[in-house]
Every structure is written in C-alpha cells, then in structure tokens.
Design a protein around this motif. Sequence first.
Motif, mmCIF file in Angstrom:
data_model
loop_
_atom_site.group_PDB
_atom_site.id
_atom_site.type_symbol
_atom_site.label_atom_id
_atom_site.label_comp_id
_atom_site.label_asym_id
_atom_site.label_seq_id
_atom_site.Cartn_x
_atom_site.Cartn_y
_atom_site.Cartn_z
ATOM 1 N N LYS A 210 -14.785 -8.917 7.563
ATOM 2 C CA LYS A 210 -13.366 -8.870 7.595
ATOM 3 C C LYS A 210 -12.129 -7.678 8.414
ATOM 4 O O LYS A 210 -11.872 -7.339 7.891
ATOM 5 C CB LYS A 210 -13.312 -8.296 6.298
ATOM 6 C CG LYS A 210 -13.808 -7.262 6.031
ATOM 7 C CD LYS A 210 -13.402 -6.551 4.355
ATOM 8 C CE LYS A 210 -13.691 -4.966 4.218
ATOM 9 N NZ LYS A 210 -12.716 -4.420 3.188
ATOM 10 N N VAL B 91 -10.712 -7.261 12.075
ATOM 11 C CA VAL B 91 -10.252 -8.381 12.633
ATOM 12 C C VAL B 91 -10.892 -8.313 14.433
ATOM 13 O O VAL B 91 -11.176 -9.561 14.969
ATOM 14 C CB VAL B 91 -8.572 -8.226 12.530
ATOM 15 C CG1 VAL B 91 -8.436 -8.386 13.917
ATOM 16 C CG2 VAL B 91 -7.919 -8.203 11.695
ATOM 17 N N ALA C 41 -3.817 -12.175 6.988
ATOM 18 C CA ALA C 41 -3.887 -12.105 8.358
ATOM 19 C C ALA C 41 -4.115 -13.986 8.752
ATOM 20 O O ALA C 41 -3.339 -14.206 9.605
ATOM 21 C CB ALA C 41 -4.787 -12.065 8.491
ATOM 22 N N ASN D 180 -2.691 -5.746 2.429
ATOM 23 C CA ASN D 180 -2.834 -4.103 2.555
ATOM 24 C C ASN D 180 -3.593 -3.758 1.236
ATOM 25 O O ASN D 180 -2.663 -2.681 0.643
ATOM 26 C CB ASN D 180 -1.994 -2.957 3.475
ATOM 27 C CG ASN D 180 -2.245 -4.359 4.825
ATOM 28 O OD1 ASN D 180 -1.325 -5.046 4.921
ATOM 29 N ND2 ASN D 180 -2.592 -3.746 6.062
ATOM 30 N N PHE E 244 -11.950 1.372 8.735
ATOM 31 C CA PHE E 244 -11.255 0.565 9.002
ATOM 32 C C PHE E 244 -9.348 0.675 9.096
ATOM 33 O O PHE E 244 -8.968 -0.437 9.933
ATOM 34 C CB PHE E 244 -11.737 -0.803 9.128
ATOM 35 C CG PHE E 244 -13.070 -0.854 9.924
ATOM 36 C CD1 PHE E 244 -13.817 -0.356 10.937
ATOM 37 C CD2 PHE E 244 -14.233 -0.601 8.505
ATOM 38 C CE1 PHE E 244 -15.115 -0.530 11.245
ATOM 39 C CE2 PHE E 244 -15.717 -0.415 8.935
ATOM 40 C CZ PHE E 244 -15.891 -0.013 10.265
ATOM 41 N N PHE F 188 0.813 4.129 15.746
ATOM 42 C CA PHE F 188 0.720 3.225 16.503
ATOM 43 C C PHE F 188 1.828 2.907 16.811
ATOM 44 O O PHE F 188 2.085 1.894 16.201
ATOM 45 C CB PHE F 188 -0.932 2.252 15.736
ATOM 46 C CG PHE F 188 -2.385 2.591 15.441
ATOM 47 C CD1 PHE F 188 -2.337 3.687 16.594
ATOM 48 C CD2 PHE F 188 -2.841 1.219 14.526
ATOM 49 C CE1 PHE F 188 -4.049 3.781 16.344
ATOM 50 C CE2 PHE F 188 -4.047 2.414 14.885
ATOM 51 C CZ PHE F 188 -4.902 3.797 15.437
ATOM 52 N N ARG G 10 3.932 -2.410 5.764
ATOM 53 C CA ARG G 10 3.178 -3.365 5.487
ATOM 54 C C ARG G 10 3.494 -3.020 3.255
ATOM 55 O O ARG G 10 3.566 -2.721 3.790
ATOM 56 C CB ARG G 10 1.266 -2.566 5.190
ATOM 57 C CG ARG G 10 1.298 -3.007 7.182
ATOM 58 C CD ARG G 10 1.510 -4.490 7.417
ATOM 59 N NE ARG G 10 0.156 -4.255 8.828
ATOM 60 C CZ ARG G 10 1.756 -4.641 9.758
ATOM 61 N NH1 ARG G 10 3.160 -4.304 9.904
ATOM 62 N NH2 ARG G 10 1.119 -4.360 10.302
ATOM 63 N N VAL H 288 4.856 3.002 7.773
ATOM 64 C CA VAL H 288 3.026 3.785 8.174
ATOM 65 C C VAL H 288 3.643 5.575 8.202
ATOM 66 O O VAL H 288 3.024 6.501 7.697
ATOM 67 C CB VAL H 288 2.940 3.219 10.116
ATOM 68 C CG1 VAL H 288 2.085 4.689 10.098
ATOM 69 C CG2 VAL H 288 1.967 2.343 9.872
ATOM 70 N N ARG I 182 -0.936 -1.088 19.233
ATOM 71 C CA ARG I 182 -1.991 -1.378 18.729
ATOM 72 C C ARG I 182 -1.632 -2.979 18.741
ATOM 73 O O ARG I 182 -1.080 -3.321 18.643
ATOM 74 C CB ARG I 182 -2.889 -1.041 17.220
ATOM 75 C CG ARG I 182 -3.894 -1.705 17.493
ATOM 76 C CD ARG I 182 -4.729 -1.264 16.120
ATOM 77 N NE ARG I 182 -3.972 -2.060 15.237
ATOM 78 C CZ ARG I 182 -4.180 -2.065 13.754
ATOM 79 N NH1 ARG I 182 -5.084 -0.476 13.358
ATOM 80 N NH2 ARG I 182 -3.603 -2.433 12.848
HETATM 81 C C1 WQD Z 1 -1.814 -0.575 9.206
HETATM 82 C C2 WQD Z 1 -0.899 -0.645 9.670
HETATM 83 C C3 WQD Z 1 -0.742 -0.298 11.923
HETATM 84 C C4 WQD Z 1 -4.169 2.992 11.628
HETATM 85 C C5 WQD Z 1 -5.688 -5.667 8.331
HETATM 86 C C6 WQD Z 1 -5.987 -6.525 8.775
HETATM 87 C C7 WQD Z 1 -5.545 -8.028 7.618
HETATM 88 C C8 WQD Z 1 -6.410 -7.493 5.919
HETATM 89 C C9 WQD Z 1 -6.312 -5.232 6.543
HETATM 90 C C10 WQD Z 1 -8.466 -7.770 5.825
HETATM 91 C C11 WQD Z 1 -0.341 -0.871 10.707
HETATM 92 C C12 WQD Z 1 -1.180 1.036 11.123
HETATM 93 C C13 WQD Z 1 -3.593 2.059 11.072
HETATM 94 C C14 WQD Z 1 -3.698 3.996 11.946
HETATM 95 C C15 WQD Z 1 -1.693 3.728 12.666
HETATM 96 N N1 WQD Z 1 -7.254 -7.243 6.604
HETATM 97 N N2 WQD Z 1 -1.825 2.603 11.707
HETATM 98 N N3 WQD Z 1 -2.648 4.126 12.744
HETATM 99 O O1 WQD Z 1 -3.567 -4.397 10.541
HETATM 100 O O2 WQD Z 1 -2.049 -4.311 8.461
HETATM 101 O O3 WQD Z 1 -4.879 -5.342 8.211
HETATM 102 O O4 WQD Z 1 -6.272 -4.749 7.620
HETATM 103 O O5 WQD Z 1 -9.137 -8.157 5.423
HETATM 104 O O6 WQD Z 1 -5.711 -8.865 7.395
HETATM 105 O O7 WQD Z 1 -4.998 -7.493 9.741
HETATM 106 O O8 WQD Z 1 -4.312 -3.302 8.330
HETATM 107 O O9 WQD Z 1 -4.829 -0.843 8.024
HETATM 108 O O10 WQD Z 1 -4.985 -1.560 9.869
HETATM 109 O O11 WQD Z 1 -2.991 -1.037 9.197
HETATM 110 O O12 WQD Z 1 -0.574 3.856 12.650
HETATM 111 O O13 WQD Z 1 -4.741 5.035 13.065
HETATM 112 O O14 WQD Z 1 -1.287 0.891 9.545
HETATM 113 O O15 WQD Z 1 -0.525 0.117 13.083
HETATM 114 O O16 WQD Z 1 0.705 -0.680 11.111
HETATM 115 P P1 WQD Z 1 -3.778 -4.397 8.961
HETATM 116 P P2 WQD Z 1 -3.784 -1.501 8.695
#
Ligand code: WQD
Length: 324
Positions: free
Chosen positions: A77, A79, A119, A170, A185, A204, A217, A257, A280
Amino acid sequence: MTWLVTGGAGYIGAHVVRAMVEAGHGVVVLDDLSTGDQARLPQGVPLVQGSTLDQPLLASVLREHAVTGVLHIAAKKQVGESVEKPLWYYRENVEGLRVVLEAAAEAGVRRFLLSSSAAVYGMPDVDLVTEETPCRPMSPYGETKLVGEWLVRATGRAHGMGTVSLRYFNVAGAATPELGDPGVFNLVPMVFERLDAGEAPRVFGADYPTPDGTCIRDYIHVADVAEAHVAAVRRLTDDPDGTDLILNIGRGEGVSVQQMLDVIGEVTGLDATGEVTPRRAGDPARVVASAELIAQELGWKARFDVREMIASAWAGWRLRHPAP
Ligand code: WQD
C-alpha cells in the motif's frame, strides 16, 4: 459461517478482525506477516501464515475452516514504492487477488469484500467525491486497486458471488494503543516522528488553492473503517445474490494539513508548528468523500472525529516510542 480475512494481522486488518469477533462472527486470518504482527490478533483467532499467491494453501484454508465469505485486505500500500516496483505491486495486489478469487470461486464461496482506496480517483476536481466520479489513478498502487475492483465485480457476476469494494479515504487512529499504526508513511505518524526528533513537522506545500493553502483530506478513524466492514458483512450475509457494491468510506468532511497540525499540537501538548517545504509530487489539493451512498446502502456512518483519531494514534505511538 466463517470469514477468511487476508491481511488480518495488519494495521487495518487487525481492526477489522477485532470488530468482526466482537460482532460474533467466526474468523480465520491469512497473513504473510511481512508487515503484520500476530500479537495484534484477538485470542482464539487462528492465523495461517502464508501468501495470497499460494492457491493450494488458500484452497485448504477455505475447505478446512468451511469459509463462506472472504474479506481481502492483504495488499502492498505504499504509493511511492509502487512507482519504483510496479511489477511487484501488480503481482501482489492483482495476481494475489486473482488467486484468492479463483480459490474462493472453486470452493463455492458466495461473499467477497475487497479493500480498495481513494487512490483510484487520482486528482478528482470535485468538492465531494462520489462513487460516480471518474477514476483516474495516478500511481501503480491506485491502478492495482481499480483493476482489483473490476476483477472482483466480474468474478462476482460470473460466479454468483455477492461483492463489496470499500474505497478507504485517509485512515488514522487506533481502537487500542496496541493496534496503532506501526508505519511512518502517512501524515499523522510522520508528524509524530518529527516531533519526537525535536524537528518541526513538514507541510508539503502551503500554496494550494484551499482556504489555508494546505492540502485537504478526509481522515477516517480506523475503528469506523472496521465497523463499515461489519456492516458490509451483514449485507453480504443477508443478501449475497443482490449485493454488487462499490462504496466510499469517509466522513464527508475536509480537514487541511494545517488543521491537523493544530489538533496534533493541542492533543500532544507539543509545539506542532509546521515547516513549509515544496509540494510533494502528485498530491491533489483536495480529496473528500461523499459518504452518502454507504449510509444509504449499509446504514453506516462514521462516529469518531479528527481529535479522537489523533488522541488514539498518539497513545499508540507512545506505546511504541516511549517519551525520550
Ligand atoms: C496526507 C496529506 C500530504 C506528510 C496516501 C495514498 C492513499 C492512501 C493513504 C493507502 C497530504 C500531507 C504528509 C507530511 C504533509 N493509501 N503531508 N507532511 O497522500 O493523502 O494518501 O495515503 O492505502 O492512497 O495516496 O496521505 O498521509 O501521505 O498525506 O504535509 O509529513 O498530508 O502532502 O496532503 P495521502 P498522506
């Protein structure tokens, strides 16, 4: 009736197993323990250690435990990892699912649930993502989930199985500290890791077209996700023939965020002031579920808010990472 839960020793799977047992269902778990942990399972739940790619093993588990329904949660899981190793992701997530489906069809299993993901939508340009919003996955991970939904639906129709695919948004939090997310992650554990290291959490990008400039989110408590599975199991039990569903699991509420950092600061008592870094790659500005269809179809609605997610995630984090 006994349900096979693949990936039942993982973070989400173990919550599903716990909720299933509490609801009185018989459960057997198949997990390769690559990221799962047997200690997460409630007493008395049998664990078969093995791969979803092992069809003879699946056939014997389905037969020996007289399995009547499958919750297929096992998957890779990450990405970023899927971009580097697409062949491996297709093998684990698509071929692994195909093998489980074939074994289930041959064993006469008539109920099947797939863990899917938001996703599959990619970068949706709508305020609330409904199940009708076009799917344009942006990563091999998202592709494997979308292909998986197709495979599940086609197999269900051809072999007389009721099917449900649940698209998780999320996921965060923990039902008990022991069941907390062991990974780093996703946003919440990544922020905790920075705080423990005495570093500012990273944001990010703060130049998105959102009210505070940070990404929005739909965060959902893992205990709510687990209850959605129990609701789907109820539906599959009552009406296997008439069930052919793809449903979002979200709260229908966007949280940025920056808002997450504010709540993390309040809950932990630490200074969670973010440090803004460049965007990101591949992050959509806003992904928020419409949670209407699942309420209509399964009578399920999220109960926990973001504060409860963060407080429970923090308790789990502290258990694994005692305060310095
Ligand atoms: C959330 C927000 C980041 C870390 C991913 C997969 C999805 C699902 C869940 C599956 C984003 C921001 C993050 C940090 C930040 N996966 N961020 N600082 O990308 O929405 O979803 O995980 O099983 O399919 O795409 O989740 O938790 O990585 O990020 O600003 O240190 O937090 O940019 O906006 P995401 P995430």
